[in-house]
Design a protein around this motif. Structure first.
Motif, PDB file in Angstrom:
ATOM      1  N   ALA A   1       0.821  -1.215   0.000  1.00  0.00           N
ATOM      2  CA  ALA A   1       0.000   0.000   0.000  1.00  0.00           C
ATOM      3  C   ALA A   1       0.855   1.264   0.000  1.00  0.00           C
ATOM      4  CB  ALA A   1      -0.926  -0.016   1.209  1.00  0.00           C
ATOM      5  N   GLY A   2       2.168   1.098   0.103  1.00  0.00           N
ATOM      6  CA  GLY A   2       3.051   2.259   0.120  1.00  0.00           C
ATOM      7  C   GLY A   2       3.060   2.978   1.460  1.00  0.00           C
ATOM      8  N   ASP A   3       2.573   2.300   2.491  1.00  0.00           N
ATOM      9  CA  ASP A   3       2.518   2.912   3.819  1.00  0.00           C
ATOM     10  C   ASP A   3       3.812   2.565   4.566  1.00  0.00           C
ATOM     11  OD1 ASP A   3       0.071   2.802   6.552  1.00  0.00           O
ATOM     12  OD2 ASP A   3       1.932   3.914   6.269  1.00  0.00           O
ATOM     13  N   TYR A   4       4.891   3.291   4.253  1.00  0.00           N
ATOM     14  CA  TYR A   4       6.194   2.941   4.809  1.00  0.00           C
ATOM     15  C   TYR A   4       6.286   3.236   6.305  1.00  0.00           C
ATOM     16  CZ  TYR A   4       7.229   2.436  -0.088  1.00  0.00           C
ATOM     17  OH  TYR A   4       7.194   2.037  -1.391  1.00  0.00           O
ATOM     18  N   GLU A   5       5.454   4.147   6.755  1.00  0.00           N
ATOM     19  CA  GLU A   5       5.430   4.424   8.192  1.00  0.00           C
ATOM     20  C   GLU A   5       4.973   3.177   8.943  1.00  0.00           C
ATOM     21  OE1 GLU A   5       3.154   7.719  10.689  1.00  0.00           O
ATOM     22  OE2 GLU A   5       4.134   8.484   8.884  1.00  0.00           O
ATOM     23  N   ALA A   6       3.927   2.532   8.395  1.00  0.00           N
ATOM     24  CA  ALA A   6       3.424   1.294   9.023  1.00  0.00           C
ATOM     25  C   ALA A   6       4.467   0.189   8.919  1.00  0.00           C
ATOM     26  CB  ALA A   6       2.120   0.867   8.353  1.00  0.00           C
ATOM     27  N   VAL A   7       5.188   0.162   7.797  1.00  0.00           N
ATOM     28  CA  VAL A   7       6.236  -0.855   7.619  1.00  0.00           C
ATOM     29  C   VAL A   7       7.282  -0.703   8.713  1.00  0.00           C
ATOM     30  CG1 VAL A   7       8.178  -1.550   6.147  1.00  0.00           C
ATOM     31  CG2 VAL A   7       5.956  -1.087   5.117  1.00  0.00           C
ATOM     32  N   GLU A   8       7.709   0.518   8.925  1.00  0.00           N
ATOM     33  CA  GLU A   8       8.805   0.742   9.865  1.00  0.00           C
ATOM     34  C   GLU A   8       8.378   0.535  11.310  1.00  0.00           C
ATOM     35  OE1 GLU A   8      10.712   4.402   8.868  1.00  0.00           O
ATOM     36  OE2 GLU A   8      11.314   3.663   6.893  1.00  0.00           O
ATOM     37  N   LYS A   9       7.086   0.521  11.564  1.00  0.00           N
ATOM     38  CA  LYS A   9       6.619   0.252  12.929  1.00  0.00           C
ATOM     39  C   LYS A   9       6.660  -1.236  13.258  1.00  0.00           C
ATOM     40  CE  LYS A   9       3.971   4.125  14.439  1.00  0.00           C
ATOM     41  NZ  LYS A   9       2.764   4.588  15.074  1.00  0.00           N
ATOM     42  N   LEU A  10       6.924  -2.047  12.233  1.00  0.00           N
ATOM     43  CA  LEU A  10       6.958  -3.493  12.464  1.00  0.00           C
ATOM     44  C   LEU A  10       8.372  -4.023  12.615  1.00  0.00           C
ATOM     45  CD1 LEU A  10       4.233  -4.445   9.850  1.00  0.00           C
ATOM     46  CD2 LEU A  10       4.010  -4.647  12.322  1.00  0.00           C
ATOM     47  N   VAL A  11       9.371  -3.161  12.389  1.00  0.00           N
ATOM     48  CA  VAL A  11      10.762  -3.622  12.451  1.00  0.00           C
ATOM     49  C   VAL A  11      11.530  -2.786  13.461  1.00  0.00           C
ATOM     50  CG1 VAL A  11      10.716  -4.350  10.029  1.00  0.00           C
ATOM     51  CG2 VAL A  11      11.526  -2.072  10.604  1.00  0.00           C
ATOM     52  N   PRO A  12      12.632  -3.320  14.009  1.00  0.00           N
ATOM     53  CA  PRO A  12      13.445  -2.522  14.933  1.00  0.00           C
ATOM     54  C   PRO A  12      14.025  -1.310  14.196  1.00  0.00           C
ATOM     55  CG  PRO A  12      14.144  -4.820  14.919  1.00  0.00           C
ATOM     56  CD  PRO A  12      13.164  -4.658  13.810  1.00  0.00           C
ATOM     57  N   PRO A  13      14.317  -0.224  14.921  1.00  0.00           N
ATOM     58  CA  PRO A  13      14.781   1.004  14.257  1.00  0.00           C
ATOM     59  C   PRO A  13      15.968   0.770  13.341  1.00  0.00           C
ATOM     60  CG  PRO A  13      14.370   1.398  16.580  1.00  0.00           C
ATOM     61  CD  PRO A  13      14.193  -0.066  16.374  1.00  0.00           C
ATOM     62  N   GLU A  14      16.930  -0.050  13.794  1.00  0.00           N
ATOM     63  CA  GLU A  14      18.134  -0.230  12.964  1.00  0.00           C
ATOM     64  C   GLU A  14      17.851  -1.041  11.717  1.00  0.00           C
ATOM     65  OE1 GLU A  14      18.359  -3.509  16.086  1.00  0.00           O
ATOM     66  OE2 GLU A  14      17.564  -1.510  15.864  1.00  0.00           O
ATOM     67  N   ALA A  15      16.755  -1.817  11.737  1.00  0.00           N
ATOM     68  CA  ALA A  15      16.421  -2.639  10.565  1.00  0.00           C
ATOM     69  C   ALA A  15      15.686  -1.818   9.504  1.00  0.00           C
ATOM     70  CB  ALA A  15      15.571  -3.827  10.978  1.00  0.00           C
ATOM     71  N   ALA A  16      15.121  -0.684   9.919  1.00  0.00           N
ATOM     72  CA  ALA A  16      14.324   0.115   8.980  1.00  0.00           C
ATOM     73  C   ALA A  16      15.168   0.560   7.784  1.00  0.00           C
ATOM     74  CB  ALA A  16      13.743   1.328   9.695  1.00  0.00           C
ATOM     75  N   VAL A  17      16.420   0.926   8.063  1.00  0.00           N
ATOM     76  CA  VAL A  17      17.300   1.387   6.988  1.00  0.00           C
ATOM     77  C   VAL A  17      17.549   0.223   6.009  1.00  0.00           C
ATOM     78  CG1 VAL A  17      19.594   2.288   6.470  1.00  0.00           C
ATOM     79  CG2 VAL A  17      18.397   3.002   8.544  1.00  0.00           C
TER      80      VAL A  17
END
Lengths: 523, 166
Positions: A439-455
């Motif tokens: 859906a292109g909701d990257y904010e929601a994506v990043e809420k599912l992973v640890p901060p360092e994994a987001a990059v």
């Protein structure tokens, strides 16, 4: 306002009109072609004389009558012709005459495995080669001849050399792709009334016969394409499922039958520096003796880890299925320095049958620090050495690094377990991850992973467009040092640079307090 | 042959124009289907209804024409039709009725798959099983495409509908 019935009638009854003069011209053209095709000379050789003759109503009637009679005759001939006599039993018989084949398999639109196989006059397998896509674990080349199996894993540069007799049940892996076996099974199902076979109408330009087989009880549709001259099946496509989950397609295309094959194909010409896992020239694993299979599994795991801890690579190598010292050298970062505990043999399937998994707690040293780690060892039997069992690291590549160090800092990350089981919540995390991504909701994506994994996630997946989440789950437990962790396989169809593709991944989902986060993708 | 031609040509033209949305294309398709039919007659084996066979041939050929058109469009500038396509032919064979104009306009706005199911069912009288086989989909999919397509056509006809042969 029109009802559906009115709409239906409107579509069905809407009329066309044709211009009479154009109509007549086109009909004449068609009839002329018909006469020419079937060697029937028109009433007069030139078009003018033909037209003149056709001005006579009697001549017109006579020609029309002749055309109808000839047309009817031809249709009768088509019905009783050679091609109408095709029967599937001819293919069943013809396939018994196969002496070699070269096939390509497909999964969906993707090319998967390629096989070359040769058989003797009795239909027994002499040798085969398989080049496998291998999925996330990497490609695999398999060559079998005279009861010796050579498997080469290019990604690991590992050459497994083992014995595998060709039993009456055939060699696992080849059986499912052998067109003769497929034809026999299909024929048996049709004969038993468990499947329905239909033959497609032959298109006028068709050179092949298409057979459609339906097995309602398995939701399987099979399409077989047969060469009506040789009677060999040249293509088989299986379509599984019809529901919302979509259809799974697997196909086999026969590229060659009974062609002489290059002998080099069957020579295990792997790189010289490949790691050789030798199960042919030496006895490997642990003999079962009077122990049960489960007791043997536990004992093999204990002896293997202790030998490794003592750097006795000769003993460890045999217990690890014939691994050479260089294999251990490449895994020095997880070499146990002390074995803390050996768990019980656990079943990895519902039917409690081998191979079993043994979880072992060990101490390892990494970066000058002593750490405890759980290693999951799987204990299968040795190919071609009855009564002997060897160990293999099941979880080596999958051991998560320092999950206990993850600091969520009170962040609202991951999914709360709530009433869900571990498996359910882990699967939900992965599904939500991909749905948000799609859906292109990257904010929601990043809420599912640890901060360092987001990059890392952005770097790996930011360049693709997710087209479809083909499958997610089922989740499986992964033993780790302290945390609960689950592995969730998933298949994603994507588009990158205008090219479509599909990727199989395994997501590692880790529990932190009452939350579960997507820690990483294993492959 | 004449009987076959006279019996089916109008139905096939109607089907072709409904599938393609273009009278010129429809004429070419049906002409090609008849000529191919007789040229390939010796290899032809009729196992079902001739009507369904010819209708399927029209649908196949229309698909091919559409694919060619798409390829041609890619070669030409965006949105620009190939030069020959827009040229009106003086010897018009097919003339749409007002009703058909309206139907073709509505059908043109459906996805190909739905348009095929609707026309093959309602205009060629094919069974859903035959249509499903033609489209290589389960019969349930064909039924669902039919229902969905019919509902859309109804909405389009009740509203504003583009005309045939634009």
């Amino acid at each position: 306002m029109r009802s559906l019935k009115d709409t239906r009638n409107k579509i069905a009854r809407a009329k066309v009109h044709t211009d009479n003069r154009a109509n007549q011209g086109i009909l004449e053209d068609v009839l002329e072609r018909f006469a020419r095709t079937h060697g029937i000379q028109p009433a007069a050789p030139g078009p003018n004389r033909w037209r003149m003759a056709m001005k006579n109503p009697m001549a017109k009637l006579a020609v029309a009558a002749a055309v109808i009679v000839i047309g009817t005759g031809l249709i009768t001939i088509w019905h009783t012709g050679e091609r109408a006599a095709y029967a599937f039993t001819q293919t069943v018989e013809a396939m018994q005459g196969k002496r070699s084949f070269h096939i390509q398999t497909y999964f969906g639109q993707r090319r998967k495995d390629e096989f070359w196989a040769e058989f003797d006059d009795e239909g027994n397998l002499i040798r085969f080669r398989q080049e496998e896509d291998g999925g996330p674990k990497g490609p695999l080349i398999t060559i079998w001849e005279n009861g010796i199996l050579n498997r080469y894993f290019p990604r690991q540069n590992l050459h497994q050399y083992s014995r595998l007799p060709n039993t009456e049940h055939g060699i696992e892996g080849l059986e499912a792709f052998d067109p003769e076996t497929i034809v026999q099974e299909t024929h048996a199902l049709v004969e038993a009334g468990r499947a329905v076979m239909e033959t497609d109408e032959l298109a006028r330009y068709a050179k092949l016969v298409t057979l459609r087989v339906t097995q309602e009880d398995r939701e399987l549709r099979q399409v077989l394409v047969v060469d009506p001259v040789t009677k060999f099946v040249v293509r088989v496509d299986d379509y599984w499922g019809t529901g919302k989950e979509g259809t799974i397609h697997k196909g086999i295309e026969v590229l060659e039958y009974n062609e002489a094959m290059d002998p080099k194909l069957f020579v295990p010409d792997f790189p010289e520096h490949a790691i050789l896992m030798d199960q042919v020239t030496q006895e490997v694993g642990l003999a079962q003796g009077d122990m049960t299979v489960k007791e043997t599994a536990v004992e093999a795991a204990r002896q293997a880890l202790e030998a490794w801890a003592q750097e006795d690579y000769a003993t460890a190598g045999k217990l690890f299925g014939g691994m050479p010292p260089q294999w251990f050298a490449a895994r020095d970062d997880i070499r146990p320095v002390r074995v803390l505990s050996i768990g019980e043999a656990e079943s990895i399937d519902e039917e409690d049958r081998p191979p079993y998994l043994v979880r072992c707690q060990c101490e390892i040293e990494r970066n000058g620090r002593t750490r405890a780690m759980t290693l999951g060892l799987i204990v299968p039997d040795v190919d071609g050495q009855p009564g002997r069992w060897h160990v293999a690291i099941r979880l080596y590549d999958e051991v998560p690094a320092d999950t206990e160090d993850l600091d969520l800092n009170g962040a609202d990350l991951g999914l709360v377990q709530g009433q869900l089981s571990d498996e359910e919540v882990a699967t939900a995390v992965v599904r939500q991850f991909w749905e948000s991504f799609q859906a292109g909701d990257y904010e929601a994506v990043e809420k599912l992973v640890p901060p360092e994994a987001a990059v890392r996630v952005r770097r790996h997946f930011g360049v693709i467009k997710v087209l479809r989440i083909a499958s997610v789950g089922p989740a499986a437990v992964m033993p780790t040092r302290e945390d609960k962790a689950m592995v969730v396989p998933c298949t994603i169809e994507y588009e990158k640079d205008g090219q479509g593709g599909s990727i199989d991944l395994e997501a590692l989902i880790v529990q932190h307090a009452d939350r579960w986060v997507l820690h990483d993708f294993i492959d | 042959m004449r009987r076959i031609y006279e019996k089916y040509h109008e139905d096939l033209l109607r089907l072709a124009v409904s599938l393609s949305g273009q009278t010129a294309t429809a004429e070419d398709v049906v002409h090609d289907v008849f000529t191919s039919f007789i040229e390939q007659a010796r290899q032809f084996r009729l196992t079902g209804s001739l009507r369904a066979y010819l209708a399927t041939a029209v649908a196949h050929r229309t698909r091919n024409v559409r694919r060619t058109e798409i390829r041609q469009q890619r070669w030409t500038q965006e949105g620009e039709r190939p030069a020959a396509e827009g040229t009106a032919r003086p010897d018009r064979w097919l003339i749409c009725s007002e009703d058909l104009n309206e139907v073709v306009g509505a059908l043109a706005q459906l996805p190909n798959e739905q348009r095929e199911v609707l026309t093959l069912r309602l205009q060629a009288g094919m069974k859903f099983r035959e249509i499903a086989r033609f489209q290589d989909v389960p019969i349930k999919t064909a039924l669902s495409r039919y229902r969905c397509g019919l509902t859309k056509v109804r909405s389009l006809i009740n509203g504003e509908v583009p005309k045939c042969d634009r």
